[in-house]
Design a protein around this motif. Structure first.
Motif, PDB file in Angstrom:
ATOM      1  N   SER A   1      45.140  25.813  38.612  1.00  0.00           N
ATOM      2  CA  SER A   1      45.248  25.282  39.952  1.00  0.00           C
ATOM      3  C   SER A   1      45.296  26.575  40.966  1.00  0.00           C
ATOM      4  CB  SER A   1      46.424  24.346  40.069  1.00  0.00           C
ATOM      5  OG  SER A   1      46.705  23.818  41.366  1.00  0.00           O
ATOM      6  N   SER A   2      46.249  27.567  40.655  1.00  0.00           N
ATOM      7  CA  SER A   2      46.286  28.394  41.695  1.00  0.00           C
ATOM      8  C   SER A   2      44.688  29.319  41.791  1.00  0.00           C
ATOM      9  CB  SER A   2      47.357  29.518  41.131  1.00  0.00           C
ATOM     10  OG  SER A   2      48.665  28.876  41.146  1.00  0.00           O
ATOM     11  N   SER A   3      44.444  29.544  40.557  1.00  0.00           N
ATOM     12  CA  SER A   3      43.062  30.254  40.878  1.00  0.00           C
ATOM     13  C   SER A   3      41.883  29.443  41.751  1.00  0.00           C
ATOM     14  CB  SER A   3      42.335  30.649  39.437  1.00  0.00           C
ATOM     15  OG  SER A   3      42.066  29.134  38.865  1.00  0.00           O
TER      16      SER A   3
ATOM     17  N   LEU B   1      50.473  34.937  34.961  1.00  0.00           N
ATOM     18  CA  LEU B   1      50.782  34.666  33.542  1.00  0.00           C
ATOM     19  C   LEU B   1      51.590  35.458  32.732  1.00  0.00           C
ATOM     20  CD1 LEU B   1      47.098  33.968  32.364  1.00  0.00           C
ATOM     21  CD2 LEU B   1      48.906  32.214  32.897  1.00  0.00           C
ATOM     22  N   GLY B   2      51.778  36.737  33.222  1.00  0.00           N
ATOM     23  CA  GLY B   2      52.803  37.775  32.709  1.00  0.00           C
ATOM     24  C   GLY B   2      54.338  37.320  33.195  1.00  0.00           C
ATOM     25  N   MET B   3      54.613  36.945  34.416  1.00  0.00           N
ATOM     26  CA  MET B   3      55.802  36.269  34.742  1.00  0.00           C
ATOM     27  C   MET B   3      56.115  35.037  33.969  1.00  0.00           C
ATOM     28  SD  MET B   3      55.699  36.924  38.832  1.00  0.00           S
ATOM     29  CE  MET B   3      57.265  36.278  38.962  1.00  0.00           C
ATOM     30  N   THR B   4      54.939  34.220  33.758  1.00  0.00           N
ATOM     31  CA  THR B   4      55.372  33.037  32.848  1.00  0.00           C
ATOM     32  C   THR B   4      55.814  33.139  31.489  1.00  0.00           C
ATOM     33  OG1 THR B   4      53.523  31.998  34.470  1.00  0.00           O
ATOM     34  CG2 THR B   4      54.214  30.726  32.367  1.00  0.00           C
ATOM     35  N   LEU B   5      55.162  34.313  30.762  1.00  0.00           N
ATOM     36  CA  LEU B   5      55.218  34.814  29.411  1.00  0.00           C
ATOM     37  C   LEU B   5      56.714  34.951  29.341  1.00  0.00           C
ATOM     38  CD1 LEU B   5      54.235  34.965  26.745  1.00  0.00           C
ATOM     39  CD2 LEU B   5      53.288  37.350  27.314  1.00  0.00           C
ATOM     40  N   LEU B   6      57.287  36.175  30.441  1.00  0.00           N
ATOM     41  CA  LEU B   6      58.590  36.329  30.302  1.00  0.00           C
ATOM     42  C   LEU B   6      59.582  35.429  30.401  1.00  0.00           C
ATOM     43  CD1 LEU B   6      58.351  39.662  32.527  1.00  0.00           C
ATOM     44  CD2 LEU B   6      58.605  39.581  30.003  1.00  0.00           C
TER      45      LEU B   6
ATOM     46  N   ILE C   1      36.549  38.790  45.553  1.00  0.00           N
ATOM     47  CA  ILE C   1      37.343  37.216  45.446  1.00  0.00           C
ATOM     48  C   ILE C   1      37.703  37.123  44.171  1.00  0.00           C
ATOM     49  CG2 ILE C   1      37.042  34.808  45.386  1.00  0.00           C
ATOM     50  CD1 ILE C   1      35.397  35.229  47.823  1.00  0.00           C
ATOM     51  N   ARG C   2      36.811  37.272  43.134  1.00  0.00           N
ATOM     52  CA  ARG C   2      37.079  37.290  41.671  1.00  0.00           C
ATOM     53  C   ARG C   2      37.991  38.007  40.976  1.00  0.00           C
ATOM     54  NH1 ARG C   2      33.362  33.917  39.235  1.00  0.00           N
ATOM     55  NH2 ARG C   2      31.661  33.220  40.726  1.00  0.00           N
ATOM     56  N   ASP C   3      37.911  39.506  41.735  1.00  0.00           N
ATOM     57  CA  ASP C   3      38.916  40.502  41.280  1.00  0.00           C
ATOM     58  C   ASP C   3      40.243  39.999  41.755  1.00  0.00           C
ATOM     59  OD1 ASP C   3      36.912  41.967  40.188  1.00  0.00           O
ATOM     60  OD2 ASP C   3      36.666  43.435  42.002  1.00  0.00           O
ATOM     61  N   GLN C   4      40.526  39.647  42.900  1.00  0.00           N
ATOM     62  CA  GLN C   4      41.756  39.233  43.564  1.00  0.00           C
ATOM     63  C   GLN C   4      42.319  38.261  42.759  1.00  0.00           C
ATOM     64  OE1 GLN C   4      41.928  38.661  47.613  1.00  0.00           O
ATOM     65  NE2 GLN C   4      44.241  38.407  47.480  1.00  0.00           N
ATOM     66  N   ILE C   5      41.358  37.066  42.317  1.00  0.00           N
ATOM     67  CA  ILE C   5      41.796  36.015  41.449  1.00  0.00           C
ATOM     68  C   ILE C   5      42.449  36.302  40.340  1.00  0.00           C
ATOM     69  CG2 ILE C   5      41.073  33.768  40.345  1.00  0.00           C
ATOM     70  CD1 ILE C   5      39.306  33.408  42.653  1.00  0.00           C
ATOM     71  N   ARG C   6      41.466  37.396  39.545  1.00  0.00           N
ATOM     72  CA  ARG C   6      41.895  37.821  38.055  1.00  0.00           C
ATOM     73  C   ARG C   6      43.375  38.567  38.298  1.00  0.00           C
ATOM     74  NH1 ARG C   6      37.974  40.690  37.684  1.00  0.00           N
ATOM     75  NH2 ARG C   6      36.463  39.045  36.748  1.00  0.00           N
ATOM     76  N   ALA C   7      43.629  39.402  39.150  1.00  0.00           N
ATOM     77  CA  ALA C   7      44.849  40.188  39.196  1.00  0.00           C
ATOM     78  C   ALA C   7      46.125  39.097  39.544  1.00  0.00           C
ATOM     79  CB  ALA C   7      44.754  41.053  40.425  1.00  0.00           C
ATOM     80  N   THR C   8      45.660  38.205  40.401  1.00  0.00           N
ATOM     81  CA  THR C   8      46.706  37.121  40.709  1.00  0.00           C
ATOM     82  C   THR C   8      46.969  36.422  39.146  1.00  0.00           C
ATOM     83  OG1 THR C   8      45.862  37.015  42.872  1.00  0.00           O
ATOM     84  CG2 THR C   8      47.426  35.198  42.082  1.00  0.00           C
ATOM     85  N   LEU C   9      46.008  35.820  38.598  1.00  0.00           N
ATOM     86  CA  LEU C   9      46.312  35.284  37.391  1.00  0.00           C
ATOM     87  C   LEU C   9      47.054  36.130  36.364  1.00  0.00           C
ATOM     88  CD1 LEU C   9      42.824  33.296  36.763  1.00  0.00           C
ATOM     89  CD2 LEU C   9      45.087  32.471  37.329  1.00  0.00           C
ATOM     90  N   VAL C  10      46.642  37.371  36.164  1.00  0.00           N
ATOM     91  CA  VAL C  10      47.529  38.421  35.172  1.00  0.00           C
ATOM     92  C   VAL C  10      48.886  38.527  35.614  1.00  0.00           C
ATOM     93  CG1 VAL C  10      47.619  40.711  34.474  1.00  0.00           C
ATOM     94  CG2 VAL C  10      45.296  39.677  34.648  1.00  0.00           C
ATOM     95  N   GLN C  11      49.083  38.550  36.940  1.00  0.00           N
ATOM     96  CA  GLN C  11      50.462  38.769  37.361  1.00  0.00           C
ATOM     97  C   GLN C  11      51.339  37.444  36.978  1.00  0.00           C
ATOM     98  OE1 GLN C  11      50.828  39.610  41.489  1.00  0.00           O
ATOM     99  NE2 GLN C  11      52.950  39.869  41.633  1.00  0.00           N
TER     100      GLN C  11
END
Length: 862
Positions: free
Chosen positions: A30-32, A172-177, A160-170
């Motif tokens: 949804s965020s992406s 998902l990392g926080m969600t994993l922790l 746009i795609r680079d910013q979406i990818r960086a946001t998703l990595v950030q």
């Protein structure tokens, strides 16, 4: 004993992990999507703003084709974040300047040509992929509605795609922790909860094995402690019950042995009965096998029909998910298989159908009526293509009346809808010029009238007719005429605004509806621009064609209720412009309407006058100068109106010619005058005097009609009058206007023996060639020359020349309008033999003529 988590808690722990993972994935997706949409909208807004700025601020450089200035401007645009390229084309789609190195890529060049051909509006937004794999947002903007060209800007979507990818990595990392921390806490919690449960499990296992020797120590004060104490109490009760049950079991075993013996006897009896029943069952099984095979074949038949049907067939749940679908339905919606369709579409109302309200209306009717047929909707296929479908469905209920599912069929009707749209366009547009036709123009005009009633809304109507179209059509052919109409249509569209409606009514008639008029001068300015544009020469298939137009304008449109009334007044103003010299415009005023109403009233009265014989004939004598005797008469029509009194022929003869009433009027005059002349010839003729003659005027409208020849022939036969006594008068202008037809008709009239007279000779069209070309017997000099012979030497010269010409060509010459002795004196000196005018006699009715002839006859006898 090793402490571990019981299997009871495995499923909750696994469920929590799965739910947490699904929530994380959903939030990331949804965020992406939200981020992609917002960034894309921002890029679109930036690109549209840049294109608009380029189209509006650099329009002079673009119009001048100043490539260097345009190139310098678009090079500065490359410093803006996200701009991939800028390209400017002219009105023909040719590139003026671009920022590519070294050349424009083929994919961009193809898109520019496609957008230029389609001409879809002021701005056009497309997505494309470059040869390097980058995703580009391509924005096209018209300059002056496409008249000066287009601006094309490409925005690189890679950031746009680079910013979406960086946001998703950030994210998902926080969600994993968070997930790992939560899992550890849940593990510790379940581990602490499992210790007393393990003790209870071990105690329950021993009790189940009838081992009551161990004691259960429970110190917890929660539900698990209560469960332990209950199990301890229950174990004591079970121990007592087990001892009691063992004793009872022994007693019951003995009873069961006795019952067994009795049961064996009954079994033998029942076996024989079961054998008979078994035989019957085998027969029923065979029958069921035959029925089952028939059902299988029927199911296979209908399954084949379902799979191979041309129409899409489906079953759908009330929530909008497809339960079953055939391959035709999958293909119709752009899916490869029915399974792919059913897996991808979970709510057809939002995923397939474009108009959710219309889809809800379909489902509401289906739920209420139980069946809907041929319901048309617009849907979007998987590939994004929009199609029209026609759907028929019915509701399937359970025994309690609740909806189980819907089933129905779907048919692609896109081609039929396109055909209907084409027919509708043909019904409301002119096929030659592609302009709206009369019906569509009246519809737009009706809406403008309604808007004018609701608010202060000003509009105007222009009605246009080409002045020389028939001449061009007849001389150069219909193909050139059609090209001229198309060229005029282009002029009108160019002069009108985008909000205005330009229509062709048929033939060479056009109409323009000018919306939102600020002031009358704006309408006048447009009308002048149209006239000037049409006056310019048109080059049509190698022919230089000149034309002009007359325009009628209605400025004050308040008070109109129907388009027909407004167009009537515009048409009236246009004809008034033609009457005043053509190639001009005329603004309607209510005096025009009043004049038309008076003409209409006069036309109705004239028709009644013809039917009720209110038209009478007056006779003005023609005098032979040498003898001063009446040699003949000119028959003149008179209308004695019952309310308005005597109406001059100059007021109603032009109206009679326009309406076709001139034909019965002329015939009535000829008939009554011929019968009167026959009566006077018999009654007043004396030996030695030439017979009285009769002149009667006929309109030039008779040329090309065979009825005149037949009517004159019938009059000669019915009255017995000598044809040589009849002089048919025609104006010189009528002969010139109908030269080809006049020659044939006059020769035929001469064949009957009547004489031909030119009336108003010398009034502007005189030509000696006409006196040789046509069989002329009599010439009447126009009264305008006769009235000026006293004071104007040119008039005296003209009149003298006409008399000399008549004498040399053996023509009878009659001078009209003789009103003074001085005029008569000159005419006698010039050699005139016949005159007609107030100096001798005014026009008289038949009874007055008879009185004059009676007096002359008595004088001769005395």
């Amino acid at each position: 004993m090793t402490t571990r988590i019981p299997r009871l808690f495995h499923k909750p722990l696994l469920f929590m992990a799965l739910m947490f993972g699904l929530i994380a994935v959903a939030m990331a997706y949804s965020s992406s999507r939200t981020l992609d949409r917002k960034l894309t909208d921002e890029y679109e807004s930036k690109a549209v703003a840049l294109a608009t700025s380029m189209a509006e601020s650099d329009i002079n450089a673009i119009l001048d084709r100043d490539a260097s200035a345009v190139q310098a401007r678009i090079d500065r645009y490359m410093d803006i974040d996200g701009v991939a390229y800028v390209l400017v084309t002219d009105e023909n789609g040719r590139v003026i300047a671009h920022t590519f190195t070294p050349v424009v890529p083929e994919v961009v060049e193809n898109l520019v040509r496609e957008v230029w051909r389609q001409d879809q509006g002021q701005r056009i937004i497309r997505d494309l992929t470059s040869s390097s794999g980058r995703h580009i947002l391509h924005v096209s903007r018209h300059i002056l509605s496409g008249l000066a060209g287009m601006v094309h800007i490409g925005m690189d979507k890679t950031p746009i795609r680079d910013q979406i990818r960086a946001t998703l990595v950030q994210q998902l990392g926080m969600t994993l922790l968070i997930f790992l921390g939560g899992t550890f806490i849940a593990y510790v919690f379940f581990l602490n909860l499992s210790r007393p449960l393990a003790v209870l499990t071990e105690y329950a296992r021993r009790v189940a094995g009838h081992d009551f020797s161990h004691d259960l120590e429970v110190t917890a004060r929660d539900e698990i402690g209560d469960l332990g104490r209950s199990m301890k109490s229950m174990a004591a009760d079970i121990a007592d019950l087990v001892l009691t049950l063992e004793e009872r079991v022994y007693d019951k075993t003995l009873q069961l042995q006795e019952a067994k013996d009795e049961l064996e006897l009954k079994v033998e009896e029942r076996t024989a009965e079961l054998l008979r029943t078994n035989t019957q069952l085998k027969i029923e099984i065979a029958e069921r096998r035959v029925i089952g095979e028939a059902l299988r074949k029927a199911e296979q038949k209908y399954r084949t029909i379902f799979e191979n049907a041309v129409e899409g067939i489906y079953q759908m749940s009330p929530s909008g998910r497809y339960i079953s679908a055939n391959p035709a339905l999958a293909r119709l919606f752009g899916y490869t298989t029915p399974d792919e369709l059913m897996g991808a579409v979970y709510d057809s109302r939002t995923q397939l159908y474009m108009d959710r309200e219309r889809r809800n209306k379909f489902l509401a009717r289906l739920s209420k009526q139980g069946e809907v047929k041929n319901f048309e909707s617009k849907v979007r296929r998987k590939d994004g293509k929009l199609i029209w479908v026609s759907e028929s469905a019915r509701r399937v209920d359970d025994k309690d009346g609740h909806i189980i599912y819907y089933e129905g069929s779907v048919e692609d009707v896109t081609l039929r809808k396109k055909a209907e749209e084409q027919l509708k366009r043909q019904a409301f547009h002119d096929s030659l010029t592609k302009l709206p036709n009369r019906a569509l123009f009246h519809d737009h005009l009706r809406m403008a009238i309604e808007r004018g009633k609701r608010r202060d809304y000003q509009f105007a109507v222009l009605y246009l007719d080409l002045d020389r179209f028939k001449v061009i059509n007849d001389s150069l052919g219909h193909d050139i005429g059609d090209e001229l109409l198309k060229a005029v249509a282009r002029v009108l569209k160019r002069c009108a605004r985008s909000m205005d409606t330009v229509a062709r009514f048929g033939g060479d008639e056009f109409a323009i509806l000018l919306e939102e008029v600020a002031a009358p001068r704006d309408v006048i300015r447009i009308a002048k621009r149209i006239l000037e544009g049409i006056r310019q020469p048109f080059n049509l298939n190698g022919n230089e064609v000149f034309s002009s137009a007359s325009i009628g304008i209605v400025l004050h449109t308040q008070g109109y209720e129907r388009p027909g009334a407004l167009m009537r007044d515009a048409d009236m103003a246009m004809y008034r412009a033609k009457e005043q010299g053509k190639s001009r415009f005329k603004v309607f005023n209510h005096k025009m309407h009043d004049q038309v109403l008076r003409l209409m009233e006069m036309e109705n009265d004239l028709r009644h006058a013809i039917d009720q014989r209110e038209l009478t004939v007056a006779y003005q004598p023609i005098v032979h100068l040498e003898s001063r005797r009446i040699s003949g008469f000119e028959a003149l029509v008179r209308w004695q109106h019952r309310e308005r009194g005597l109406i001059s022929p100059g007021d109603f003869i032009p109206l009679a010619e326009d309406t076709g009433l001139i034909y019965p009027i002329d015939y009535r005059v000829m008939e009554e005058a011929c019968r009167s002349l026959c009566r006077w010839q018999r009654k007043f003729r004396t030996n030695g005097d030439p017979p009285l003659t009769l002149n009667f005027n006929i309109s030039g409208k008779h040329f090309g009609r065979a009825q005149l020849l037949r009517q004159v022939s019938d009059l000669l036969s019915s009255t017995g009058i000598d044809p040589a006594c009849l002089n048919i008068e025609l104006t010189e202008s009528a002969l010139v206007a109908h030269s080809a037809m006049a020659e044939e008709l006059l020769m035929q009239l001469k064949g009957l023996g009547v004489n031909i007279c030119i009336d108003d000779f010398g009034t502007g069209y005189s030509s000696l060639s006409y006196l040789q070309k046509f069989p002329i017997d009599v010439v009447k000099v126009d009264r305008t020359f006769v009235s000026r012979v006293q004071d104007d030497k040119d008039s005296r010269a003209i009149v003298s020349t006409i008399f000399s010409l008549g004498d040399s060509m053996d023509l009878k010459v009659v001078a009209e309008g003789v009103e003074s002795p001085e005029q008569l004196s000159f005419l006698e000196q010039a050699g005139c033999n016949y005159v007609q005018g107030y100096l001798f006699y005014r026009p008289m009715f038949a009874d007055e003529v008879e009185a004059v002839l009676e007096h002359v006859s008595c004088s001769c006898r005395n």
